[in-house]
Design a protein around this motif. Sequence first.
Motif, PDB file in Angstrom:
ATOM      1  N   LEU A 199      33.440  55.139  46.698  1.00 34.39           N
ATOM      2  CA  LEU A 199      33.723  53.921  45.947  1.00 34.39           C
ATOM      3  C   LEU A 199      34.336  54.187  44.573  1.00 34.39           C
ATOM      4  N   LYS A 200      34.562  55.434  44.256  1.00 34.79           N
ATOM      5  CA  LYS A 200      35.190  55.773  42.981  1.00 34.79           C
ATOM      6  C   LYS A 200      36.699  55.711  43.152  1.00 34.79           C
ATOM      7  N   PHE A 201      37.363  55.130  42.180  1.00 35.12           N
ATOM      8  CA  PHE A 201      38.814  54.987  42.220  1.00 35.12           C
ATOM      9  C   PHE A 201      39.450  55.929  41.220  1.00 35.12           C
ATOM     10  N   ASP A 202      40.518  56.606  41.648  1.00 31.44           N
ATOM     11  CA  ASP A 202      41.250  57.471  40.734  1.00 31.44           C
ATOM     12  C   ASP A 202      42.016  56.642  39.718  1.00 31.44           C
ATOM     13  N   GLU A 203      42.563  55.524  40.199  1.00 30.91           N
ATOM     14  CA  GLU A 203      43.344  54.661  39.318  1.00 30.91           C
ATOM     15  C   GLU A 203      43.227  53.229  39.815  1.00 30.91           C
ATOM     16  N   VAL A 204      42.916  52.317  38.914  1.00 31.09           N
ATOM     17  CA  VAL A 204      42.857  50.905  39.254  1.00 31.09           C
ATOM     18  C   VAL A 204      44.169  50.280  38.801  1.00 31.09           C
ATOM     19  N   THR A 205      45.007  49.971  39.767  1.00 34.17           N
ATOM     20  CA  THR A 205      46.321  49.410  39.481  1.00 34.17           C
ATOM     21  C   THR A 205      46.256  47.889  39.450  1.00 34.17           C
ATOM     22  N   GLU A 206      47.317  47.281  38.945  1.00 33.11           N
ATOM     23  CA  GLU A 206      47.410  45.821  38.925  1.00 33.11           C
ATOM     24  C   GLU A 206      47.373  45.278  40.353  1.00 33.11           C
ATOM     25  N   GLU A 207      48.033  45.971  41.261  1.00 34.76           N
ATOM     26  CA  GLU A 207      48.045  45.555  42.667  1.00 34.76           C
ATOM     27  C   GLU A 207      46.634  45.570  43.253  1.00 34.76           C
ATOM     28  N   LEU A 208      45.856  46.609  42.945  1.00 36.55           N
ATOM     29  CA  LEU A 208      44.485  46.706  43.436  1.00 36.55           C
ATOM     30  C   LEU A 208      43.633  45.566  42.877  1.00 36.55           C
ATOM     31  N   LYS A 209      43.802  45.255  41.606  1.00 33.54           N
ATOM     32  CA  LYS A 209      43.046  44.149  41.000  1.00 33.54           C
ATOM     33  C   LYS A 209      43.407  42.821  41.649  1.00 33.54           C
ATOM     34  N   GLU A 210      44.701  42.616  41.925  1.00 32.65           N
ATOM     35  CA  GLU A 210      45.133  41.377  42.570  1.00 32.65           C
ATOM     36  C   GLU A 210      44.602  41.285  43.997  1.00 32.65           C
ATOM     37  N   GLN A 211      44.629  42.406  44.718  1.00 30.36           N
ATOM     38  CA  GLN A 211      44.094  42.415  46.081  1.00 30.36           C
ATOM     39  C   GLN A 211      42.597  42.122  46.070  1.00 30.36           C
ATOM     40  N   PHE A 212      41.889  42.706  45.130  1.00 28.81           N
ATOM     41  CA  PHE A 212      40.451  42.481  45.027  1.00 28.81           C
ATOM     42  C   PHE A 212      40.153  41.026  44.682  1.00 28.81           C
ATOM     43  N   SER A 213      40.903  40.459  43.739  1.00 30.06           N
ATOM     44  CA  SER A 213      40.720  39.054  43.375  1.00 30.06           C
ATOM     45  C   SER A 213      40.997  38.147  44.563  1.00 30.06           C
ATOM     46  N   SER A 214      42.068  38.439  45.300  1.00 27.82           N
ATOM     47  CA  SER A 214      42.394  37.641  46.493  1.00 27.82           C
ATOM     48  C   SER A 214      41.287  37.741  47.529  1.00 27.82           C
ATOM     49  N   TRP A 215      40.761  38.941  47.724  1.00 29.54           N
ATOM     50  CA  TRP A 215      39.670  39.142  48.671  1.00 29.54           C
ATOM     51  C   TRP A 215      38.449  38.320  48.263  1.00 29.54           C
ATOM     52  N   LEU A 216      38.146  38.313  46.979  1.00 30.77           N
ATOM     53  CA  LEU A 216      37.014  37.522  46.502  1.00 30.77           C
ATOM     54  C   LEU A 216      37.221  36.039  46.806  1.00 30.77           C
ATOM     55  N   VAL A 217      38.427  35.526  46.506  1.00 26.56           N
ATOM     56  CA  VAL A 217      38.711  34.108  46.710  1.00 26.56           C
ATOM     57  C   VAL A 217      38.743  33.757  48.193  1.00 26.56           C
ATOM     58  N   GLU A 218      39.381  34.586  49.003  1.00 22.66           N
ATOM     59  CA  GLU A 218      39.607  34.261  50.409  1.00 22.66           C
ATOM     60  C   GLU A 218      38.430  34.603  51.323  1.00 22.66           C
TER      61      GLU A 218
END
Length: 93
Positions: free
Chosen positions: A15-34
Amino acid sequence: MSAWTDFRDGIVDSLKFDEVTEELKEQFSSWLVETVMPLAHTAADSFVTQTKAQAADEKGWCKIRDLIVLPAIINLGLWVTEKALVKTNVSAS
């Protein structure tokens, strides 16, 4: 180490991320909403329905709590959370 400790440590490491990109944050936010929010709404609806039904057997503060306070807190909390997630998710707009 025990098998459980090895298993737990393996999950923590994955669960550790080397880099949290803007794309990853957007995907995570979308996953939360959807995905997560509909599940949260389903669980909240069930809880609120049962709580309101139990209010008929309560008196005083407990009746107000079950009929008004808990449902309002739960529904308002979900509404605010969902609105915030939708507003902050750039790809959803």
